[in-house]
Design an enzyme around this catalytic site. Structure first.
Site, PDB file in Angstrom:
ATOM      1  CD  GLU A 200      62.823 166.645  70.290  1.00 37.32           C
ATOM      2  OE1 GLU A 200      62.292 167.554  69.610  1.00 37.32           O
ATOM      3  OE2 GLU A 200      62.325 165.523  70.416  1.00 37.32           O
ATOM      4  CG  HIS A 235      50.269 172.855  68.657  1.00 37.79           C
ATOM      5  ND1 HIS A 235      51.459 172.531  68.057  1.00 37.79           N
ATOM      6  CD2 HIS A 235      50.559 173.791  69.596  1.00 37.79           C
ATOM      7  CE1 HIS A 235      52.431 173.233  68.616  1.00 37.79           C
ATOM      8  NE2 HIS A 235      51.916 174.016  69.548  1.00 37.79           N
ATOM      9  NE  ARG A 292      43.644 160.588  65.877  1.00 36.96           N
ATOM     10  CZ  ARG A 292      44.638 161.265  66.412  1.00 36.96           C
ATOM     11  NH1 ARG A 292      45.229 160.823  67.498  1.00 36.96           N
ATOM     12  NH2 ARG A 292      45.058 162.389  65.883  1.00 36.96           N
TER      13      ARG A 292
HETATM   14  C1  MV4 Z   1      59.448 170.633  67.562  1.00 37.93           C
HETATM   15  C2  MV4 Z   1      59.530 171.835  66.828  1.00 37.93           C
HETATM   16  C3  MV4 Z   1      60.793 172.288  66.506  1.00 37.93           C
HETATM   17  N1  MV4 Z   1      61.887 171.617  66.902  1.00 37.93           N
HETATM   18  N2  MV4 Z   1      60.572 169.992  67.920  1.00 37.93           N
HETATM   19  C4  MV4 Z   1      54.767 170.800  68.392  1.00 37.93           C
HETATM   20  C5  MV4 Z   1      53.830 169.762  68.917  1.00 37.93           C
HETATM   21  C6  MV4 Z   1      54.640 168.524  69.072  1.00 37.93           C
HETATM   22  N3  MV4 Z   1      53.916 167.413  68.513  1.00 37.93           N
HETATM   23  C7  MV4 Z   1      55.922 168.761  68.382  1.00 37.93           C
HETATM   24  N4  MV4 Z   1      55.991 170.159  68.052  1.00 37.93           N
HETATM   25  C8  MV4 Z   1      57.127 170.732  67.594  1.00 37.93           C
HETATM   26  N5  MV4 Z   1      58.285 170.106  67.920  1.00 37.93           N
HETATM   27  C9  MV4 Z   1      61.735 170.485  67.592  1.00 37.93           C
HETATM   28  N6  MV4 Z   1      62.839 169.855  67.975  1.00 37.93           N
HETATM   29  C10 MV4 Z   1      58.360 172.470  66.440  1.00 37.93           C
HETATM   30  C11 MV4 Z   1      57.156 171.913  66.829  1.00 37.93           C
HETATM   31  C12 MV4 Z   1      55.980 172.578  66.359  1.00 37.93           C
HETATM   32  C13 MV4 Z   1      55.108 171.949  65.478  1.00 37.93           C
HETATM   33  C14 MV4 Z   1      55.316 170.637  65.047  1.00 37.93           C
HETATM   34  C15 MV4 Z   1      54.438 170.022  64.198  1.00 37.93           C
HETATM   35  C16 MV4 Z   1      53.321 170.724  63.737  1.00 37.93           C
HETATM   36  C17 MV4 Z   1      53.100 172.009  64.153  1.00 37.93           C
HETATM   37  C18 MV4 Z   1      53.974 172.620  65.024  1.00 37.93           C
HETATM   38  C19 MV4 Z   1      53.728 173.938  65.439  1.00 37.93           C
HETATM   39  C20 MV4 Z   1      54.595 174.543  66.307  1.00 37.93           C
HETATM   40  C21 MV4 Z   1      55.715 173.860  66.770  1.00 37.93           C
END
Ligand code: MV4
Length: 676
Positions: A200, A235, A292
């Site tokens: 991504e 997270h 949930r």
């Molecule tokens: C991402 C991102 C930046 N760019 N995807 C972290 C866990 C997973 N559920 C998705 N995550 C992320 N995906 C792209 N393309 C940054 C994160 C991310 C994040 C996302 C949601 C809440 C907290 C986070 C903490 C670090 C990184």
């Protein structure tokens, strides 16, 4: 509606579900592990069934034992809460097969959202926006690198089977891609048994915005607006709020429609959350769907006035959704903070122990009050290593974000927790932080604001020590006076009848141990009615200007060098917890017996009782001349006799006790003045 509901969970969510079920007139069944026999969630339910050992795999994850408990108690429905079996496809299926309603989505909907890349393919078909990227089957490294080059750097490689941040690699340049891919695949294979990845575009300052959705078995779908959960740590969500700061009505509608489309695409039923990642300009992309009820659901309840657990139960019973989309309104602003037994200064290490004190201040429990607590433990309970160390969730509501934030600061400051460490002071710093206050939110906030959120631990402030010493003095005066019998305190802790009224210079010292176990002494000096507080050599003027009513909990207002300080001192045995300015400071009293022996050795002859006890004999009378080291009085404490010696040459000014009197720890026994 069902008559009997089994709650297949523990802690705050089990108590939360039980509160609504009780209000709706349902009978409730708790299940519990060996560690939870006396837990609050067991007391909150009408019946309880033991299901095994403390480790989750021996109890709360045992689908068979839980189904047996439901059959045995005649439960028609099972609420799984969050965690444990809540997103377990096989458990949802087993409930359906047993003719018991699973309060959650159909097993197929759980399965459809379980795989990241499969869910993305479904969402793409349903027209839900995705982060630009590649989530196909082709796993050839050269092909994937070509995809990354086309997307544009930085890119993120994610394990298809991953979640919660595991198995992710940020790649800044094309030449670094192959190595990052190989390492990500290795981690994915060992962590998930599946080395497939997706690529991504990497979003630099993302926000986590999620939409609460609901569907019933009659084909109705709706959303209950958004929550912003950007304030996270590794997270783990720390603060959640609704609405999302800066959200426009148009974007809210677009995100709501996208979330409903996602739910429709998998035939969703019940409560679900569609997670989006949002860019600073507001563009948003589907991340995953949580099938949930979530930990943070109360903020949605606070802004919509709806009870989401009631909605879940009605839907599970086959009723239509209690409201339609256009009937739902968003009012005010709500913030939730998760109160944890953990030590922020030590990498948020869980703090295992007993909740000697647990008081939340004025609030409602599991209600829509402006300050609400959803808790799963009571004072006296222990936080064990078996489960999540969450103590409670504090949820506040205000007309706007500033009001909610102010309420949260206040409510956090009103909390009294002693016996273990908590993140409360950290949460207060977070609430007060400039970036949070101005809603400059993104998932990197806690790291970015590290220096402000983790100030270097300094020495204990003088007002804290002055409060502690005054509280001890007051407690001694309390038990040492005639007013003790009536339960009233002397109006002024200085004004006690054990010798302090006598004019002249008096001193009392208190020995404490600091956080590192090092002893230090605090002195309170009275000289002709004027008071000073001293630590080391410097003295500061001290005035007592506040009221207190309870000997085990001193609420005190002091003026130290002209500045007012209002705080509270809780004492449990040797441990004092001093609350001042939203921070809790822990102090330990120096062991009295050891201390008494130290003094006996050098004939120091303190004139105060080294511990609580009874006066056995008094060897002197008022007006007697004494020499340093003379035995003045014998008291019995802890089954031993202790002799009190004269600390200096002088004349006995007053004897405050007679044989047979009970004395409290630290009470002054005899006053000696210099010989004329
Ligand atoms: C991402 C991102 C930046 N760019 N995807 C972290 C866990 C997973 N559920 C998705 N995550 C992320 N995906 C792209 N393309 C940054 C994160 C991310 C994040 C996302 C949601 C809440 C907290 C986070 C903490 C670090 C990184």
């Amino acid at each position: 509606m069902f008559e009997t509901l089994l709650i297949a969970n523990r802690g705050e969510i089990a108590c939360r579900v039980a509160a609504t079920a009780r209000r709706m007139g349902l009978r409730t069944v708790a299940v519990y592990s060996d560690a939870d026999a006396h837990a609050r969630h067991v007391a909150a339910c009408d019946m309880a069934v033991h299901i095994g050992g403390p480790e989750p795999r021996n109890s709360y994850l045992r689908a068979e034992a839980i189904l047996a408990a439901a059959r045995q108690t005649g439960a028609q429905a099972i609420h799984p809460g969050y965690g444990f079996l809540s997103e377990n496809e096989a458990f949802a299926r087993a409930c359906a097969d047993a003719g018991i309603a699973f309060v959650g989505p159909p097993a197929d909907a759980i399965a459809a959202m379980g795989s990241k890349s499969a869910a993305k393919a479904l969402m793409e078909k349903a027209g839900v926006p995705l982060v630009p990227g590649y989530h196909g089957e082709n796993q050839d490294p050269a092909f994937l690198r070509g995809q990354a080059d086309a997307i544009g750097y930085p890119v993120l490689i994610k394990a298809s089977a991953g979640g919660g941040g595991k198995g992710m690699r940020v790649v800044a340049r094309s030449q670094d891609f192959d190595e990052a891919l190989a390492s990500c695949k290795r981690e994915a294979a060992s962590s998930f048994g599946d080395d497939r990845v997706l690529i991504e575009r990497y979003l630099q300052k993302p926000r986590h915005i999620e939409i609460q959705v609901f569907a019933d078995t009659h084909g109705n779908y709706l959303h209950l607006f958004e929550r912003d959960c950007s304030v996270q740590r590794r997270h783990q969500k720390v603060i959640e709020e609704a609405p999302a700061p800066g959200m426009t009505e148009e974007r809210r509608q677009a995100m709501g429609e996208a979330a409903v489309a996602a739910a429709r695409a998998v035939g969703y039923v019940g409560a679900g959350t569609v997670e989006f990642i949002a860019e600073p300009d507001g563009r948003f992309y589907f991340m995953e769907m949580n099938t949930r009820l979530q930990v943070e659901h109360p903020v949605t309840e606070m802004i919509t006035g709806q009870d989401l657990v009631e909605w879940q139960l009605r839907v599970a019973a086959g009723e239509p959704l209690p409201a339609s989309q256009h009937q739902l309104t968003l009012t005010g602003h709500a913030i939730e903070a998760r109160i944890y037994a953990e030590n922020p200064e030590k990498g948020f290490l869980p703090s295992i122990g007993t909740l000697d004190t647990l008081e939340f201040g004025p609030h409602g429990e599991f209600t829509l009050a402006d300050v609400r607590v959803d808790g799963g433990v009571r004072q006296g309970d222990t936080i064990t290593p078996y489960y999540d160390p969450m103590i409670a969730k504090l949820i506040v509501r205000g007309r706007d974000r500033q009001e909610a934030r102010a309420r949260m600061l206040r409510a956090l400051g009103d909390m009294r927790v002693a016996g273990l460490q908590t993140n409360i002071a950290f949460l207060r710093r977070l609430m007060a932080d400039q970036a949070f206050a101005t809603a400059d939110l993104d998932t990197g906030l806690i790291e970015r604001r590290h220096d402000a959120l983790f100030p270097a631990a300094g020495a204990l402030p003088d007002p804290v020590l002055a409060l502690a010493a005054t509280a001890l003095l007051q407690a001694q005066g309390y038990a040492g006076t005639a007013t003790a019998a009536s339960g009233a305190l002397p109006s002024d802790p200085w004004d006690v009848s054990d010798g302090w009224r006598v004019a002249g210079r008096h001193e009392r010292s208190f020995e404490f141990l600091d956080q590192d176990g090092a002893p230090f002494t605090i002195r309170l000096l009275r000289d002709e009615g004027a008071w000073t507080y001293g630590r080391n050599e410097t003295m500061q003027t001290l005035e007592w200007i506040g009221e207190s009513t309870d000997p085990s909990r001193a609420r005190l207002r002091l003026r130290l060098d002209g500045r007012d300080h209002t705080g509270e001192v809780l004492r449990r045995g040797e441990v004092l917890t001093i609350y001042l300015g939203g921070e809790a400071h822990v102090l330990r009293l120096h062991d009295a017996v050891a201390h008494a022996q130290d003094e006996a050795g050098d004939h120091g002859g303190s004139l105060t009782a080294p511990m609580p006890g009874k006066i056995i004999s008094v060897a002197v009378r008022q007006g007697d001349s004494v020499k340093s080291g003379d035995a003045l009085l014998v008291m019995e404490a802890m089954k031993m006799e202790h002799t009190i010696h004269a600390p200096k040459d002088g004349v006995v000014e007053e004897v405050f006790y007679q044989p047979g009197d009970q004395v409290v720890d630290g009470a002054q026994l005899i006053a000696i003045k210099d010989a004329p």
